[in-house]
Design a protein around this motif. Structure first.
Motif, PDB file in Angstrom:
ATOM      1  N   LEU A  54       0.821  -1.211   0.000  1.00 47.42           N
ATOM      2  CA  LEU A  54       0.000   0.000   0.000  1.00 47.42           C
ATOM      3  C   LEU A  54       0.850   1.252   0.000  1.00 47.42           C
ATOM      4  O   LEU A  54       0.485   2.259  -0.607  1.00 47.42           O
ATOM      5  N   ALA A  65      -3.290   6.072  -4.266  1.00 42.25           N
ATOM      6  CA  ALA A  65      -4.168   5.617  -3.197  1.00 42.25           C
ATOM      7  C   ALA A  65      -3.959   6.396  -1.916  1.00 42.25           C
ATOM      8  O   ALA A  65      -4.739   6.299  -0.990  1.00 42.25           O
ATOM      9  N   ARG A 125      -8.262   5.158   5.428  1.00 40.19           N
ATOM     10  CA  ARG A 125      -7.938   4.754   4.057  1.00 40.19           C
ATOM     11  C   ARG A 125      -7.056   3.514   4.027  1.00 40.19           C
ATOM     12  O   ARG A 125      -7.302   2.571   3.263  1.00 40.19           O
ATOM     13  N   LEU A 138      -7.910   0.058   2.098  1.00 38.62           N
ATOM     14  CA  LEU A 138      -7.073  -0.411   0.982  1.00 38.62           C
ATOM     15  C   LEU A 138      -6.496  -1.793   1.276  1.00 38.62           C
ATOM     16  O   LEU A 138      -6.354  -2.618   0.362  1.00 38.62           O
ATOM     17  N   LEU A 154      -8.861   3.845  -6.827  1.00 36.35           N
ATOM     18  CA  LEU A 154      -8.388   3.961  -5.446  1.00 36.35           C
ATOM     19  C   LEU A 154      -7.986   5.381  -5.067  1.00 36.35           C
ATOM     20  O   LEU A 154      -7.729   5.659  -3.893  1.00 36.35           O
ATOM     21  N   TYR A 191     -14.165   1.820  -5.748  1.00 33.03           N
ATOM     22  CA  TYR A 191     -13.227   1.232  -6.696  1.00 33.03           C
ATOM     23  C   TYR A 191     -13.958   0.243  -7.615  1.00 33.03           C
ATOM     24  O   TYR A 191     -15.093  -0.154  -7.360  1.00 33.03           O
TER      25      TYR A 191
END
Length: 236
Positions: free
Chosen positions: A12, A18, A178, A182, A207, A227
Motif C-alpha cells: 500500500l 491511493a 484509508r 485499501l 483507489l 473502486y
C-alpha cells in the motif's frame, strides 16, 4: 489502475494515487447527512469497513421572545453559557456549531450565534448538542443522554431550547481509515485472482477517490472507496 496476479502482493505504501490528500470537506468532524444515509449498500463496492460513528448529534434552536432587545440577548447568552457549562467534563455531552463540519462552541462565540428570529421581538441561536458513541450504546441510550441534557438545561427568562432537526451521526477525519480499507481491498483482490487460477489476475481502478460511507445501522457506518475490480488475463 493496479494489476494483481496470483502470488503478487500489493504494497500500500507504494501506491501514490491511493494515498492522495483528503479534500478540505473530509477533514475534521464530518456530519453524516441524509444524502449519505440514502446510499444503497447494494450499489457500493463489495469491500467496506464497518465501524461505530464517533458522535451522535442534533441541532437545537435556543430562542427567546423577551420584548426588550438587550434583556432578550442577555437571557439567551445566559442560557447558552449554562449549556456550555453543563456540557463540561463528566457530562458525556459536548456543544458544537456548524452544518457539514462540526466545530467546538465556546463562550467567546455567544454574540456571534445570536440572530433575529422570523417572529417579531424574538431572537435565536442555532447550536449543536452531541454525545460520544460508546461501544455499549444503543440508539435509545445515546439519544437519551442528549434529551436529558436539553430537558435539564436551565432556561433563563423566556428562553427555550428546542430540538428542531433529526438525529445525525458524525465521523472524525474519515480519511484516516484509508489504509485499513485499501488493505481489505488488496486482500479481496488477491483472493479473487487466486480463484481464477494462474492465468488470470485482477485490475483495480478508482483507489484515488475519497473515502465515502453509508449508515449501516442505527449508530454504525460502512466506509468504502468507490473502486472497480476487473478479472483480466495475465500477459504471457
Amino acid at each position: 489502475m493496479i494489476r494483481l496476479g496470483v502470488g503478487l502482493a500489493i504494497v500500500l505504501a507504494s501506491l501514490p494515487m491511493a494515498a492522495s490528500a483528503a479534500s478540505p470537506d473530509m477533514v475534521g468532524e464530518v456530519v453524516v447527512t441524509a444524502e449519505k444515509r440514502d446510499y444503497n449498500p447494494n450499489a457500493t463496492p463489495h469491500v467496506t469497513f464497518v465501524r461505530r460513528a464517533d458522535n451522535l448529534i442534533t441541532e437545537v434552536n435556543v430562542v427567546c421572545d423577551t420584548r426588550d432587545p438587550k434583556q432578550r440577548r442577555e437571557e439567551l447568552k445566559a442560557t447558552l453559557l449554562g449549556m456550555i457549562k453543563g456540557a463540561g467534563p463528566g457530562s458525556q455531552i459536548e456543544m458544537g456549531v456548524g452544518d457539514q463540519v462540526i466545530g467546538r462552541f465556546d463562550p467567546s462565540m455567544l454574540d456571534a450565534v445570536i440572530e433575529p428570529d422570523n417572529k417579531v421581538d424574538t431572537s435565536r441561536a442555532t447550536v449543536v448538542v452531541k454525545t460520544h458513541i460508546m461501544a455499549s450504546d444503543t440508539f435509545d441510550s445515546a439519544t437519551g443522554r442528549i434529551t436529558a441534557f436539553i430537558e435539564h438545561t436551565p432556561k433563563v427568562g423566556r428562553s427555550e431550547v428546542l430540538r428542531e432537526k433529526e438525529w445525525s451521526l458524525t465521523i472524525i477525519n474519515p480519511e484516516q481509515y484509508r489504509a485499513t480499507i485499501l488493505t481489505r481491498i488488496a486482500d479481496d483482490a488477491r483472493a479473487t485472482a487466486s480463484a481464477f487460477g494462474a492465468g488470470y489476475g485482477v485490475s483495480v481502478d478508482g483507489l484515488q477517490r475519497p473515502i465515502d460511507w453509508y449508515q449501516s445501522g442505527p449508530l454504525d457506518l460502512a466506509l468504502f472507496v468507490s473502486y472497480k475490480l476487473t478479472v483480466v488475463p495475465l500477459p504471457h
